[in-house]
Design a protein around this motif. Structure first.
Motif, mmCIF file in Angstrom:
data_model
loop_
_atom_site.group_PDB
_atom_site.id
_atom_site.type_symbol
_atom_site.label_atom_id
_atom_site.label_comp_id
_atom_site.label_asym_id
_atom_site.label_seq_id
_atom_site.Cartn_x
_atom_site.Cartn_y
_atom_site.Cartn_z
ATOM 1 N N LEU A 2 6.397 -6.080 5.343
ATOM 2 C CA LEU A 2 7.531 -5.809 6.191
ATOM 3 C C LEU A 2 8.803 -6.062 5.432
ATOM 4 C CD1 LEU A 2 5.877 -8.179 8.555
ATOM 5 C CD2 LEU A 2 5.414 -5.796 8.432
ATOM 6 N N GLY A 3 9.909 -6.025 6.166
ATOM 7 C CA GLY A 3 11.170 -6.354 5.530
ATOM 8 C C GLY A 3 11.509 -5.387 4.434
ATOM 9 N N SER A 4 11.797 -5.947 3.251
ATOM 10 C CA SER A 4 12.306 -5.128 2.159
ATOM 11 C C SER A 4 11.204 -4.470 1.357
ATOM 12 C CB SER A 4 13.147 -5.996 1.222
ATOM 13 O OG SER A 4 12.357 -7.020 0.658
ATOM 14 N N VAL A 5 9.934 -4.740 1.667
ATOM 15 C CA VAL A 5 8.846 -4.172 0.876
ATOM 16 C C VAL A 5 8.423 -2.847 1.484
ATOM 17 C CG1 VAL A 5 6.571 -4.595 -0.089
ATOM 18 C CG2 VAL A 5 8.102 -6.509 0.365
ATOM 19 N N SER A 6 8.381 -1.828 0.685
ATOM 20 C CA SER A 6 8.047 -0.509 1.211
ATOM 21 C C SER A 6 6.541 -0.347 1.316
ATOM 22 C CB SER A 6 8.626 0.572 0.293
ATOM 23 O OG SER A 6 8.008 0.514 -0.974
ATOM 24 N N GLN A 7 6.110 0.701 2.028
ATOM 25 C CA GLN A 7 4.704 0.878 2.332
ATOM 26 C C GLN A 7 3.871 1.181 1.092
ATOM 27 O OE1 GLN A 7 2.962 0.562 5.368
ATOM 28 N NE2 GLN A 7 4.809 -0.571 5.837
ATOM 29 N N ASP A 8 4.477 1.639 -0.008
ATOM 30 C CA ASP A 8 3.677 1.944 -1.183
ATOM 31 C C ASP A 8 3.654 0.770 -2.163
ATOM 32 O OD1 ASP A 8 6.135 3.972 -3.018
ATOM 33 O OD2 ASP A 8 6.291 2.055 -1.956
ATOM 34 N N GLU A 9 4.164 -0.383 -1.742
ATOM 35 C CA GLU A 9 4.111 -1.578 -2.567
ATOM 36 C C GLU A 9 3.101 -2.543 -1.985
ATOM 37 O OE1 GLU A 9 8.256 -2.647 -2.394
ATOM 38 O OE2 GLU A 9 8.571 -1.903 -4.411
ATOM 39 N N THR A 10 2.923 -3.683 -2.673
ATOM 40 C CA THR A 10 2.031 -4.721 -2.185
ATOM 41 C C THR A 10 2.836 -5.953 -1.818
ATOM 42 O OG1 THR A 10 1.672 -5.522 -4.444
ATOM 43 C CG2 THR A 10 0.074 -3.931 -3.578
ATOM 44 N N VAL A 11 2.240 -6.790 -0.961
ATOM 45 C CA VAL A 11 2.810 -8.094 -0.662
ATOM 46 C C VAL A 11 2.248 -9.081 -1.679
ATOM 47 C CG1 VAL A 11 3.111 -9.898 1.056
ATOM 48 C CG2 VAL A 11 2.862 -7.525 1.781
ATOM 49 N N GLY A 56 -4.762 -5.143 5.737
ATOM 50 C CA GLY A 56 -3.615 -5.819 5.166
ATOM 51 C C GLY A 56 -2.618 -6.283 6.213
ATOM 52 N N ILE A 57 -1.528 -6.862 5.745
ATOM 53 C CA ILE A 57 -0.477 -7.370 6.631
ATOM 54 C C ILE A 57 0.419 -6.210 7.045
ATOM 55 C CG2 ILE A 57 1.449 -8.962 6.882
ATOM 56 C CD1 ILE A 57 0.232 -10.617 4.587
ATOM 57 N N ASN A 58 0.385 -5.876 8.326
ATOM 58 C CA ASN A 58 1.176 -4.748 8.824
ATOM 59 C C ASN A 58 0.995 -3.496 7.983
ATOM 60 O OD1 ASN A 58 2.592 -6.100 11.087
ATOM 61 N ND2 ASN A 58 3.400 -7.361 9.436
ATOM 62 N N GLY A 59 -0.244 -3.304 7.507
ATOM 63 C CA GLY A 59 -0.592 -2.076 6.800
ATOM 64 C C GLY A 59 -0.323 -2.073 5.318
ATOM 65 N N THR A 60 0.127 -3.170 4.747
ATOM 66 C CA THR A 60 0.424 -3.210 3.311
ATOM 67 C C THR A 60 -0.555 -4.135 2.598
ATOM 68 O OG1 THR A 60 2.747 -2.830 3.747
ATOM 69 C CG2 THR A 60 2.188 -3.655 1.575
ATOM 70 N N GLU A 61 -0.998 -3.699 1.445
ATOM 71 C CA GLU A 61 -1.978 -4.453 0.666
ATOM 72 C C GLU A 61 -1.405 -5.752 0.138
ATOM 73 O OE1 GLU A 61 -3.469 -3.374 -3.569
ATOM 74 O OE2 GLU A 61 -4.899 -2.473 -2.177
ATOM 75 N N VAL A 62 -2.231 -6.794 0.152
ATOM 76 C CA VAL A 62 -1.864 -8.086 -0.425
ATOM 77 C C VAL A 62 -2.392 -8.151 -1.852
ATOM 78 C CG1 VAL A 62 -2.268 -10.581 -0.333
ATOM 79 C CG2 VAL A 62 -1.865 -9.305 1.770
ATOM 80 N N GLU A 63 -1.559 -8.630 -2.753
ATOM 81 C CA GLU A 63 -1.990 -8.877 -4.127
ATOM 82 C C GLU A 63 -1.827 -10.361 -4.424
ATOM 83 O OE1 GLU A 63 -1.195 -7.355 -8.730
ATOM 84 O OE2 GLU A 63 -0.242 -6.354 -7.016
ATOM 85 N N LEU A 64 -2.897 -10.961 -4.916
ATOM 86 C CA LEU A 64 -2.922 -12.397 -5.197
ATOM 87 C C LEU A 64 -2.968 -12.645 -6.688
ATOM 88 C CD1 LEU A 64 -3.303 -15.338 -3.975
ATOM 89 C CD2 LEU A 64 -5.740 -14.976 -4.429
#
Length: 411
Positions: A26-35, A70-78
């Motif tokens: 969410l926020g400033s991260v776009s849908q084609d990026e990861t959290v 993922g979180i609100n549809g965005t992939e998490v990267e650890l």
């Protein structure tokens, strides 16, 4: 000690590898990026076993989150990095995670690392959740602009000290008149020893620190037993205890010891017979068994591994509920997804987290390590077990519920 003193203390209480997963952003991260999330564990050195299992558990949480979309549809990267169990390396690794753009991280494991990183995380508006750091001073650490950026999914040592003191004092257990305190020489050891002195009715006849890397422990044991204590209260982290304990096993000393939590695991030396532990009662929930079934590389999780899973899952749940994957959003929301009310979710239930959140329902995470109901200081008041080694096996003697601490040491 007097009950009023107990109440006053309890009042104050109250690597490597990168894993990509799909999660909402969410926020400033776009849908084609990861959290971006991080994990800081000792993946080498004397605490490698604890750190490696913690890393694997955190990775499993990310896998479960991403498998649910993922979180609100965005992939998490650890990104998991090795702290080597020391503050300097941990600080360097933390800075590399910040430069990478993390919104939160699981860690540190030891209290010294968390004490060093908490103010940095607050300054950077990054959420930090420790699976194992128990130093009492962390209850107030990591605040900035009215927001607390440091949380933990283990209780403060103030609670652990009370249970160790009960095991030492209570005639149902050791029933000692005098005790020597032996603690690892770091902030965890010093903090827990200091807290124990506030709770003990037994006379403290020695308060000794030890370096686990020492070549000899003869002088340490000499100082511990100089005044012939009835028992030893021993504070250490699993993986750093064997030098001093093996030296005890070769000696002629013979008194019961009461261990801090997490040290009754693996092979139990014969000289542990009759030893006690104040152990977190955290390992046998439905969530625990669900998590263990998910592990492909772990038969028996090391201490605090399941807590690491909970730390990651809580941060992701907070971001999902907040609708924003940022440190401030997680920090301001994480208590509400843990705090004992709402619809229950547990290990692997991130799809249910999303469904309930979209329906405007409250959620209550019941984790692998237990209920994890976070207080305003973002830490739980958990249950403990007083355990004893009997005939080479771990025997559970007494369950200490959170009400014991809330009532000032009486159940």
């Amino acid at each position: 000690m007097a009950m009023d003193s107990r109440r006053s203390i309890l009042k104050k209480m109250v690597g490597s590898g990168v894993l990509g997963v799909s999660s909402g952003c969410l926020g400033s991260v776009s849908q084609d990026e990861t959290v971006q999330f991080g994990a800081l564990f000792p993946l080498s050195g004397s605490l490698e076993g604890l750190g490696t299992h913690g890393k694997l558990a955190t990775e499993q949480a990310v896998t479960d989150i991403n498998d649910a979309g993922g979180i609100n549809g965005t992939e998490v990267e650890l990104t998991a990095l090795d702290t080597e169990g020391n503050v300097e390396t941990a600080t360097e690794q933390y800075q590399s995670l910040v430069e990478q753009g993390i919104v939160g991280f699981v860690g540190g494991l030891i209290s010294d690392v968390s004490i060093a990183l908490a103010p940095k995380a607050a300054s950077d508006a990054v959420m930090e959740v420790s699976p194992a750091s128990t130093a009492p001073q962390l209850s107030t650490a990591g605040r900035a602009d009215g927001v607390k950026y440091f949380g933990r999914v283990v209780p403060s040592d103030g609670a652990q000290a009370a249970v160790m003191a009960k095991a030492i004092d209570d005639p149902m257990h050791v029933g000692a008149d005098s005790v020597a305190l032996l603690s690892i020489d770091n902030s965890f050891g010093a903090g827990l020893a200091e807290a124990q002195t506030e709770f003990l009715d037994s006379e403290v006849v020695a308060d000794v620190r030890f370096d686990p890397s020492a070549d000899s422990f003869d002088d340490v044991l000499g100082a511990v037993f100089e005044n012939e204590p009835d028992a030893v209260g021993f504070t250490c982290a699993a993986g750093q205890e064997r030098g001093v304990l093996d030296a005890y096993g070769r000696s002629d000393y013979d008194v019961p010891w009461v261990f801090s939590s997490g040290m009754f695991g693996g092979d139990l030396p014969s000289y542990y017979e009759g030893f006690y532990s104040a152990s977190f009662s955290a390992g046998r929930t439905d969530g625990y068994f669900d998590l263990v079934r998910r592990f492909s590389d772990i038969d028996q999780p090391a201490a605090y591994a399941v807590n690491a899973y909970d730390a990651m899952f809580l941060m992701a749940s907070a971001a999902e509920k907040a609708g924003e994957s940022s440190g401030p959003a997680i920090a301001e929301t994480i208590q509400s997804v843990s705090a004992g009310s709402g619809h229950t979710v547990s290990v692997g239930d991130f799809d249910r987290v999303r469904t309930l959140t979209e329906a405007g329902r409250d959620i209550n995470y019941q984790g692998a390590s237990g209920s994890v109901d976070l207080t305003d200081d973002l830490e739980p008041l958990g249950s403990y077990l007083i355990e004893r080694i009997t005939d080479g096996t771990v025997e559970s003697l007494e369950l200490i519920q959170p009400q014991f601490f809330e009532s000032g040491g009486g159940q």
